[in-house]
Design an enzyme around this catalytic site. Sequence first.
Site, PDB file in Angstrom:
ATOM      1  N   GLU C  66       0.835  -1.208   0.000  1.00 30.75           N
ATOM      2  CA  GLU C  66       0.000   0.000   0.000  1.00 30.75           C
ATOM      3  C   GLU C  66       0.862   1.248   0.000  1.00 30.75           C
ATOM      4  O   GLU C  66       0.534   2.247  -0.643  1.00 30.75           O
ATOM      5  CB  GLU C  66      -0.940   0.003   1.209  1.00 30.75           C
ATOM      6  CG  GLU C  66      -2.167  -0.876   1.056  1.00 30.75           C
ATOM      7  CD  GLU C  66      -1.869  -2.362   1.181  1.00 30.75           C
ATOM      8  OE1 GLU C  66      -0.745  -2.722   1.601  1.00 30.75           O
ATOM      9  OE2 GLU C  66      -2.756  -3.175   0.863  1.00 30.75           O
ATOM     10  N   HIS C 135     -10.459  -6.517   9.585  1.00 32.59           N
ATOM     11  CA  HIS C 135     -10.963  -5.962   8.318  1.00 32.59           C
ATOM     12  C   HIS C 135     -12.328  -5.298   8.503  1.00 32.59           C
ATOM     13  O   HIS C 135     -13.121  -5.266   7.576  1.00 32.59           O
ATOM     14  CB  HIS C 135     -11.072  -7.058   7.254  1.00 32.59           C
ATOM     15  CG  HIS C 135      -9.791  -7.770   7.009  1.00 32.59           C
ATOM     16  ND1 HIS C 135      -8.726  -7.182   6.367  1.00 32.59           N
ATOM     17  CD2 HIS C 135      -9.386  -9.026   7.334  1.00 32.59           C
ATOM     18  CE1 HIS C 135      -7.720  -8.041   6.298  1.00 32.59           C
ATOM     19  NE2 HIS C 135      -8.098  -9.171   6.892  1.00 32.59           N
TER      20      HIS C 135
END
Lengths: 433, 79, 333
Positions: C66, C135
């Site tokens: 990322e 998540h």
Amino acid sequence: MGDFLMPSLGADMVEGRLIQWRVAPGDVVAKGDIVAVVDTSKAEIEVEIFEPGVIEELVVDPGEKVAVGAVLAHVRSTGVAATQAPAAPEPTAAEPAPPVPAAVVAAAAPAPPAEPPGAADGSGRRRVSPLARRVAAHLGVDPASCEGTGPGGAVTRADVERTAAEPATRAPAPPAMPAPSAMPAPPTMPAPSAPMPQTIEPPAVAATAGDERSIAMRRTIARLMARSKREIPHYYLGHHIDLSRALDWLKERNAPRGPAERVLPAALLLKAVALACREHPGLNGFWVDDELRPGGGVHVGVAISLRGGGLLAPAIHDADMLGVEALMAALRDLTQRARRGQLRGSEMADPTITVTSLGERGVETVYGVIHPPQVALVGFGRVTERAWAVRGMVGARPVVHATLAVDHRAADGHTGGLFLGSIDSRLQEPEAL
Amino acid sequence: MTEAEARAVVLAALVEIAPETEGVRLDGDVELGEQLDIDSMDFLTLMTLVSERTGIDIPERDQPKLRTLDGAVAYLAGV
Amino acid sequence: MSTADRTVTLTYRDAMREAMSEAMRADERVFLIGEDVGRYGGAFGVSKGMLAEFGPERIRDAPLSESAFTGAGIGAALNGMRPIVEIMTVNFSLLALDQIVNNAATIRHMSGGQFAVPLVIRMCTGAGRQLAAQHSHSFEGWYAHIPGIKVLAPATIADARGMLAPALADPNPVLIFEHGSLYNVSGELPAEREPVDIERAAVMHAGDDVTLVAYGGLLGRVLEAAERLTGRGVSAEVIDLRVLRPLDEATVLRSISRTHRAVIVDEGWRSGSLSAELSARIAERAFYELDAPVERVCAEEVPTSYAAHLEQAAIPQADDVVAAALRTVGRDG
């Protein structure tokens, strides 16, 4: 040590005559207490004090006329050592302990105050929502006297307004009259002797409107209005407003309610103006030293005509924040006190805009003269039934002609137009007022 | 309530609302508003006082019937 | 029937895809980069089919870093491109936090206005789909803390379709938080695209007694709560914040100045949350309007459970909102 000064109770006031003291040396005063009655030549006004303390010395005697700003009394701030023992403070509803001399209070351990009704915790402090506290101050209601229905028994705005609407707390009936609930069919009602009196009995208290007062008031109005027309370049706008929705809504609302709880169309008009002021702050304020000073809040001056002739325009404070019921209660209260000569200083000095309503017996249109240093005046004529076309259909509708006079130094015509338009659209949604 | 009682209640309330109208002679069949410079707020106060003191409920739709002294007396005495 | 009257039925996912495709057709500087956005069609299927239309140059599969691909997006933006960076879920954005907070948000300021970063970062947020503790976060409130970026939370199909274009047109970095529970929600929209703003909150349901403030994935539950409150004689106004930074506090305060009561619904944890910020602003700016204490309905302060019943128990439900609203009007529910 502080001084209590002759206040300015309107832009036109240069001096005032002290009529009466409501306090004596040694009295403890709190912010908002009425301490004196002052004659401004327009009216006798009850004057509040804004700093808490203890009255030490009254400097001016009743009957004396002094300039605005002159010292009326010396006041010692609360907390400064006393030069003499102050009177025991008034017991309040929240602290129901009996009054005791100050010296004893200082020496003894403070007794825990009795739990007031509705206090939710053990602190003894009544729970009052910030909004309720503010509305209560405007309506002159003691929040401690209200039944709390909010979260945790807290007093809410609705509780305050309900209490304010109970006639007993606002204007006690004269003692000679039987209490309304006690007497559905009054047996003690004095039966008038025959022949039937068609003439109204003289009132117990003499009427106050003397010739001297009328002359003085006329002169004051003359000076103020001449100044307005000399200094203020007025422009005028007019707009017809269909009131059918507003009046239908009001009719439905009032139908199940007794006269004491009814709301007059005037309250709706005032609320619409107040909300329009919030939307267009450029018309809500004062023209001072070549610039617009916005009003701190929307304090709508309501023109109230006195029966002996003459006119007063005291303020309903923060009218934009009041619900329609509260506004109506304030309007009733203000009208009664204006006619009895019991207005307060802050009400006379504070209006940020003025509304004049001709009511049901006036004519259709009023073009008003602005009250300096305000910058706008809204006029409502009589509500008349008119032919009114909507989408190609003509029907009879109740219509009011709303006018606006604006100081062109402070705002231009476009702003005024938007302002009147805003009043119109708000009156089309009366339930949102 | 007799007509005399009703009349006394209405007149007493009028004095409170309009103290300066002392000594005014009233025509029984002319609207009070015309004779005493009573506006809508005063009229509502009159209705409030009269309703409180007689215990008679005056619905808004009936208010027009009380616009004259005679009308008010007839209404209150007839309820 | 004119085009103005025609409507289409779209899912939130379709609407987002349509917005991206439209942007790429209109401006060749726009491209999409992220994990699995190309051949796989995106972890949530948002970019499905776009590779075929726009090719691998503009739909770029990135390696699992990322920090690297967000940094690449920032570099491309600095050099005149209009990148859309997709980060799979908000927890993975923590790996790019330095790029977002220290680079994207600061470069305009530190270069004295010489360089802008016209970057859009999209990411999935929120709980409710049994994706467990790693998540299921709602970190949009954290990002709303950072000056220099704009934070959007489209809660409706219309905003899913409409918010991307103004976000791309903005010369500064814009983060778009898409709640995972919304992708399959469908709704009818005018076929003709209508521009939307990314400035203001929206009143989604008018009411007089209490203001319910929500955003993103919980808006639907809050609207449901408002309907149920109507049945209990309480008229609730529902505000969709839409933009989390800068906050449109004027719309919220205007509503509260009418209703005098507020319930703030936030899927983030209560401590130090966006709901805390809003509550503080209401206390600062509308204290004297309040007729009851501000209520907050937030997630329980626990890591999110995998087990469905525990997960649902931890996140705000319509029942919780109804109960909080009733408390503000002095009723126990």
